[in-house]
Scaffold this motif. Sequence first.
Motif, PDB file in Angstrom:
ATOM      1  N   VAL A 168     -21.612  34.744   4.908  1.00  0.00           N
ATOM      2  CA  VAL A 168     -20.190  34.595   4.559  1.00  0.00           C
ATOM      3  C   VAL A 168     -20.055  33.725   3.296  1.00  0.00           C
ATOM      4  CG1 VAL A 168     -17.950  33.724   5.305  1.00  0.00           C
ATOM      5  CG2 VAL A 168     -19.409  34.914   6.939  1.00  0.00           C
ATOM      6  N   ILE A 169     -20.851  32.658   3.206  1.00  0.00           N
ATOM      7  CA  ILE A 169     -20.797  31.793   2.019  1.00  0.00           C
ATOM      8  C   ILE A 169     -21.202  32.594   0.776  1.00  0.00           C
ATOM      9  CG2 ILE A 169     -21.754  29.726   0.896  1.00  0.00           C
ATOM     10  CD1 ILE A 169     -22.064  28.481   3.701  1.00  0.00           C
ATOM     11  N   ALA A 170     -22.261  33.397   0.906  1.00  0.00           N
ATOM     12  CA  ALA A 170     -22.729  34.197  -0.235  1.00  0.00           C
ATOM     13  C   ALA A 170     -21.680  35.211  -0.668  1.00  0.00           C
ATOM     14  CB  ALA A 170     -24.025  34.903   0.126  1.00  0.00           C
TER      15      ALA A 170
ATOM     16  N   ILE B 106     -19.587  26.235  16.596  1.00  0.00           N
ATOM     17  CA  ILE B 106     -20.607  26.589  15.601  1.00  0.00           C
ATOM     18  C   ILE B 106     -19.937  26.720  14.222  1.00  0.00           C
ATOM     19  CG2 ILE B 106     -22.159  28.451  14.845  1.00  0.00           C
ATOM     20  CD1 ILE B 106     -22.698  28.980  17.888  1.00  0.00           C
ATOM     21  N   ALA B 107     -18.827  27.459  14.198  1.00  0.00           N
ATOM     22  CA  ALA B 107     -18.091  27.673  12.951  1.00  0.00           C
ATOM     23  C   ALA B 107     -17.573  26.338  12.406  1.00  0.00           C
ATOM     24  CB  ALA B 107     -16.927  28.629  13.199  1.00  0.00           C
ATOM     25  N   ASN B 108     -17.045  25.544  13.295  1.00  0.00           N
ATOM     26  CA  ASN B 108     -16.491  24.244  12.930  1.00  0.00           C
ATOM     27  C   ASN B 108     -17.570  23.311  12.347  1.00  0.00           C
ATOM     28  OD1 ASN B 108     -14.226  22.303  13.074  1.00  0.00           O
ATOM     29  ND2 ASN B 108     -15.546  21.276  14.561  1.00  0.00           N
ATOM     30  N   ALA B 109     -18.748  23.333  12.949  1.00  0.00           N
ATOM     31  CA  ALA B 109     -19.843  22.478  12.468  1.00  0.00           C
ATOM     32  C   ALA B 109     -20.224  22.868  11.035  1.00  0.00           C
ATOM     33  CB  ALA B 109     -21.057  22.613  13.385  1.00  0.00           C
ATOM     34  N   SER B 110     -20.241  24.180  10.759  1.00  0.00           N
ATOM     35  CA  SER B 110     -20.610  24.616   9.403  1.00  0.00           C
ATOM     36  C   SER B 110     -19.586  24.126   8.382  1.00  0.00           C
ATOM     37  CB  SER B 110     -20.767  26.141   9.354  1.00  0.00           C
ATOM     38  OG  SER B 110     -19.535  26.776   9.541  1.00  0.00           O
ATOM     39  N   ALA B 111     -18.307  24.132   8.783  1.00  0.00           N
ATOM     40  CA  ALA B 111     -17.256  23.647   7.879  1.00  0.00           C
ATOM     41  C   ALA B 111     -17.420  22.146   7.622  1.00  0.00           C
ATOM     42  CB  ALA B 111     -15.877  23.930   8.466  1.00  0.00           C
ATOM     43  N   LEU B 112     -17.709  21.391   8.674  1.00  0.00           N
ATOM     44  CA  LEU B 112     -17.868  19.934   8.533  1.00  0.00           C
ATOM     45  C   LEU B 112     -19.039  19.600   7.603  1.00  0.00           C
ATOM     46  CD1 LEU B 112     -17.328  18.865  12.275  1.00  0.00           C
ATOM     47  CD2 LEU B 112     -15.784  18.350  10.355  1.00  0.00           C
ATOM     48  N   ALA B 113     -20.128  20.358   7.705  1.00  0.00           N
ATOM     49  CA  ALA B 113     -21.288  20.098   6.850  1.00  0.00           C
ATOM     50  C   ALA B 113     -20.980  20.444   5.395  1.00  0.00           C
ATOM     51  CB  ALA B 113     -22.490  20.907   7.346  1.00  0.00           C
ATOM     52  N   LEU B 114     -20.420  21.618   5.178  1.00  0.00           N
ATOM     53  CA  LEU B 114     -20.147  22.053   3.798  1.00  0.00           C
ATOM     54  C   LEU B 114     -19.162  21.126   3.102  1.00  0.00           C
ATOM     55  CD1 LEU B 114     -20.843  24.177   1.688  1.00  0.00           C
ATOM     56  CD2 LEU B 114     -18.990  25.600   2.554  1.00  0.00           C
TER      57      LEU B 114
ATOM     58  N   SER C  40     -18.842  18.035   3.487  1.00  0.00           N
ATOM     59  CA  SER C  40     -19.515  16.780   3.110  1.00  0.00           C
ATOM     60  C   SER C  40     -20.313  16.899   1.823  1.00  0.00           C
ATOM     61  CB  SER C  40     -20.459  16.342   4.233  1.00  0.00           C
ATOM     62  OG  SER C  40     -19.770  16.311   5.448  1.00  0.00           O
ATOM     63  N   LEU C  41     -20.621  18.123   1.409  1.00  0.00           N
ATOM     64  CA  LEU C  41     -21.452  18.309   0.217  1.00  0.00           C
ATOM     65  C   LEU C  41     -20.697  18.989  -0.925  1.00  0.00           C
ATOM     66  CD1 LEU C  41     -24.628  19.166   2.234  1.00  0.00           C
ATOM     67  CD2 LEU C  41     -24.494  17.323   0.556  1.00  0.00           C
ATOM     68  N   LEU C  42     -19.385  19.167  -0.712  1.00  0.00           N
ATOM     69  CA  LEU C  42     -18.553  19.793  -1.747  1.00  0.00           C
ATOM     70  C   LEU C  42     -18.645  18.994  -3.050  1.00  0.00           C
ATOM     71  CD1 LEU C  42     -17.046  22.285  -0.820  1.00  0.00           C
ATOM     72  CD2 LEU C  42     -14.942  20.974  -0.789  1.00  0.00           C
ATOM     73  N   GLY C  43     -18.841  19.678  -4.143  1.00  0.00           N
ATOM     74  CA  GLY C  43     -18.866  19.020  -5.445  1.00  0.00           C
ATOM     75  C   GLY C  43     -20.255  18.637  -5.915  1.00  0.00           C
ATOM     76  N   LEU C  44     -21.256  18.820  -5.062  1.00  0.00           N
ATOM     77  CA  LEU C  44     -22.616  18.429  -5.451  1.00  0.00           C
ATOM     78  C   LEU C  44     -23.113  19.319  -6.598  1.00  0.00           C
ATOM     79  CD1 LEU C  44     -24.809  16.390  -4.529  1.00  0.00           C
ATOM     80  CD2 LEU C  44     -25.811  18.226  -3.186  1.00  0.00           C
ATOM     81  N   VAL C  45     -23.558  18.679  -7.686  1.00  0.00           N
ATOM     82  CA  VAL C  45     -23.968  19.428  -8.876  1.00  0.00           C
ATOM     83  C   VAL C  45     -25.464  19.755  -8.847  1.00  0.00           C
ATOM     84  CG1 VAL C  45     -22.145  18.365 -10.245  1.00  0.00           C
ATOM     85  CG2 VAL C  45     -24.436  17.353 -10.269  1.00  0.00           C
ATOM     86  N   CYS C  46     -25.858  20.727  -9.648  1.00  0.00           N
ATOM     87  CA  CYS C  46     -27.268  21.128  -9.768  1.00  0.00           C
ATOM     88  C   CYS C  46     -27.791  20.570 -11.087  1.00  0.00           C
ATOM     89  CB  CYS C  46     -27.375  22.652  -9.718  1.00  0.00           C
ATOM     90  SG  CYS C  46     -29.064  23.254  -9.876  1.00  0.00           S
TER      91      CYS C  46
ATOM     92  N   VAL D 139      -9.530  21.507   7.870  1.00  0.00           N
ATOM     93  CA  VAL D 139      -9.477  22.700   7.015  1.00  0.00           C
ATOM     94  C   VAL D 139     -10.446  23.721   7.610  1.00  0.00           C
ATOM     95  CG1 VAL D 139      -9.813  23.594   4.670  1.00  0.00           C
ATOM     96  CG2 VAL D 139      -9.002  21.242   5.005  1.00  0.00           C
ATOM     97  N   PRO D 140      -9.969  24.933   7.932  1.00  0.00           N
ATOM     98  CA  PRO D 140     -10.843  25.921   8.577  1.00  0.00           C
ATOM     99  C   PRO D 140     -12.022  26.348   7.679  1.00  0.00           C
ATOM    100  CG  PRO D 140      -8.555  26.691   8.462  1.00  0.00           C
ATOM    101  CD  PRO D 140      -8.617  25.423   7.692  1.00  0.00           C
ATOM    102  N   PRO D 141     -13.112  26.826   8.298  1.00  0.00           N
ATOM    103  CA  PRO D 141     -14.332  27.145   7.546  1.00  0.00           C
ATOM    104  C   PRO D 141     -14.113  28.045   6.320  1.00  0.00           C
ATOM    105  CG  PRO D 141     -14.710  27.415   9.898  1.00  0.00           C
ATOM    106  CD  PRO D 141     -13.284  27.061   9.741  1.00  0.00           C
ATOM    107  N   ASP D 142     -13.364  29.129   6.467  1.00  0.00           N
ATOM    108  CA  ASP D 142     -13.189  30.052   5.334  1.00  0.00           C
ATOM    109  C   ASP D 142     -12.502  29.369   4.156  1.00  0.00           C
ATOM    110  OD1 ASP D 142     -14.403  32.314   6.522  1.00  0.00           O
ATOM    111  OD2 ASP D 142     -12.600  32.637   7.718  1.00  0.00           O
ATOM    112  N   GLU D 143     -11.562  28.482   4.465  1.00  0.00           N
ATOM    113  CA  GLU D 143     -10.868  27.773   3.380  1.00  0.00           C
ATOM    114  C   GLU D 143     -11.793  26.766   2.704  1.00  0.00           C
ATOM    115  OE1 GLU D 143      -6.883  26.319   4.326  1.00  0.00           O
ATOM    116  OE2 GLU D 143      -6.653  27.947   5.774  1.00  0.00           O
ATOM    117  N   VAL D 144     -12.693  26.169   3.487  1.00  0.00           N
ATOM    118  CA  VAL D 144     -13.672  25.244   2.907  1.00  0.00           C
ATOM    119  C   VAL D 144     -14.592  26.021   1.940  1.00  0.00           C
ATOM    120  CG1 VAL D 144     -15.629  23.710   3.387  1.00  0.00           C
ATOM    121  CG2 VAL D 144     -13.642  23.671   4.885  1.00  0.00           C
ATOM    122  N   ILE D 145     -15.011  27.208   2.385  1.00  0.00           N
ATOM    123  CA  ILE D 145     -15.896  28.037   1.545  1.00  0.00           C
ATOM    124  C   ILE D 145     -15.171  28.449   0.257  1.00  0.00           C
ATOM    125  CG2 ILE D 145     -17.180  30.218   1.430  1.00  0.00           C
ATOM    126  CD1 ILE D 145     -17.565  29.922   4.536  1.00  0.00           C
ATOM    127  N   ASP D 146     -13.914  28.829   0.394  1.00  0.00           N
ATOM    128  CA  ASP D 146     -13.134  29.209  -0.794  1.00  0.00           C
ATOM    129  C   ASP D 146     -12.982  28.017  -1.742  1.00  0.00           C
ATOM    130  OD1 ASP D 146     -12.968  31.689   0.313  1.00  0.00           O
ATOM    131  OD2 ASP D 146     -10.875  31.515   0.964  1.00  0.00           O
TER     132      ASP D 146
END
Lengths: 299, 222
Positions: A154-156, A194-202, A204-210, A247-254
């Motif tokens: 889904v993230i991809a 499960i879905a909620n945990a993925s949102a919480l993890a993502l 926490s790492l929003l904005g991390l640069v490469c 914020v629900p998982p899909d919105e976090v991904i967006d």
Amino acid sequence: MSAVTSIAGLLKVSAEKKLPLWKTVQLTDCAEQDMSEADSWEKMKNMLSVMREADQSYDSRRRSLSGLSGGDGGKMEDYVRSGRSISGPLVGEIIAAALRMGECNACMKRIVAAPTAGACGVLPAVIIPCGKAMGLPDERLIEALYAAAGVGQVIALRASISGAQSGCQAEIGAASAMAAAALTHMAGGTSQQIANASALALKSLLGLVCDPVGGLVEVPCVKRNAAGAVIALTAAEMSLAGIESRVPPDEVIDAMREVGEKMSPTLRETAEGGLADTETARKFRERDEAAIRHGPGLT
Amino acid sequence: MSIFDILGPVMVGPSSSHTAGAVRMGQMTRRLLGGEPESAEILLSGSFALTGEGHGTPRAILAGLMGMDPDDERIPQSFELAGEHGIKFSFGTVNLRNAHPNSALIRAKRDGRGVEVGASSPGGGRIRVFSLDGLPTSFSGEVPTLIVRCEDRPGHVSRVTGAVAAQGINMSKLQVERDTRGGTALMVIECDQRIPYKVKVAISAIEGIYNVTRLNPGEESK
């Protein structure tokens, strides 16, 4: 069943068909790829085997071609074994496992990209040590890999799993979201958890640069695998405790996608900004070629 | 996209684009050459030239030329193995203008015949060939692909595509390029179905055809 392009869709199909989330992921993929459930299961089982083999083949004396990576997994293991670890043996072992896998990748060992080679340490670092600590059979870990892959897909599809496109949030961030999902499944969490945990993890790492030093998948990538794994554990624990992502998982991904679009290209794998543009990184780059030609090399 | 594109591929690190994709480039060159090269010159461009050494890109391309897959644990030792196989190889850099940052130009020879493959690795271990023997092209080998090098003369396109159609194969994309009028032409035909050996035989029998390569995904040419 159509291709799953949202976490909400994954939950809806699971609820309608009264299936666990991992099974929905497997059946959807089997239909898309025209593959039998048995073949799919064998393929996923092999992914777990390759992860274990890589983990067991770790040699703390091995160094990467650049000489920048190697040995840290061993240092962490020794520290955990000494009993001085603040967080205890399980968290210590998660950190050690993530470092080991990241170093295996840097040292040209065989790994499973999850979802990328640079982020390959996060998922096995929670699955293998936690599976062992919880006394779970391999079947449960393979199911967890499906749950993780579903979240990653889904993230991809909605955003990206490429550092060049969206920064490290799309690599370590995605890997951490996947690992959080896997861990929550292993602990017996509901599809919603499960879905909620993925949102919480993502989140926490929003904005991390490469910003890889010298453009190599080593610094800071290897150590970010350890951070991503511990964040996955934190997210799973919160979700299992009943704490919800507002914020629900899909919105976090967006949001991750949008952040990636706004990120300067110098912070998207081009090694022109952030840690890659520090004085130390520039010095490394200057002696890069010589270091590789005359350095320790692969042993 | 399959879930095994997310959890996978199984590969030798450290980078899907600079290592796994580089192996694929070598494999593609080997297939276009029709076997193991006796000699190879590998020129790296852009990010491949800048960070390729640290990513093992030269070792990976050479491993692919020797027929190894991206998950082969012998990839780090490919220099030594190529030496044992008697393959002469050299590396250099080149500035390929307008090419993707992760690109290389690979020249390989065998039995007095040579190929020059320009390819790029945009990510995830996938590759795209953008030039073949100096002629511009674009193919990935992810779908069944037929590559025909021939003399530029009237009727060749019709006879080659006729041989494909005769086997009930549907073409999804056809590219034709040539260097000079009456010179060498390149046809790249992407198909919906697997390309059987008899198509290669039929096309090879046409006068003025120099070389035919079949790329069927999942089938390595021996």
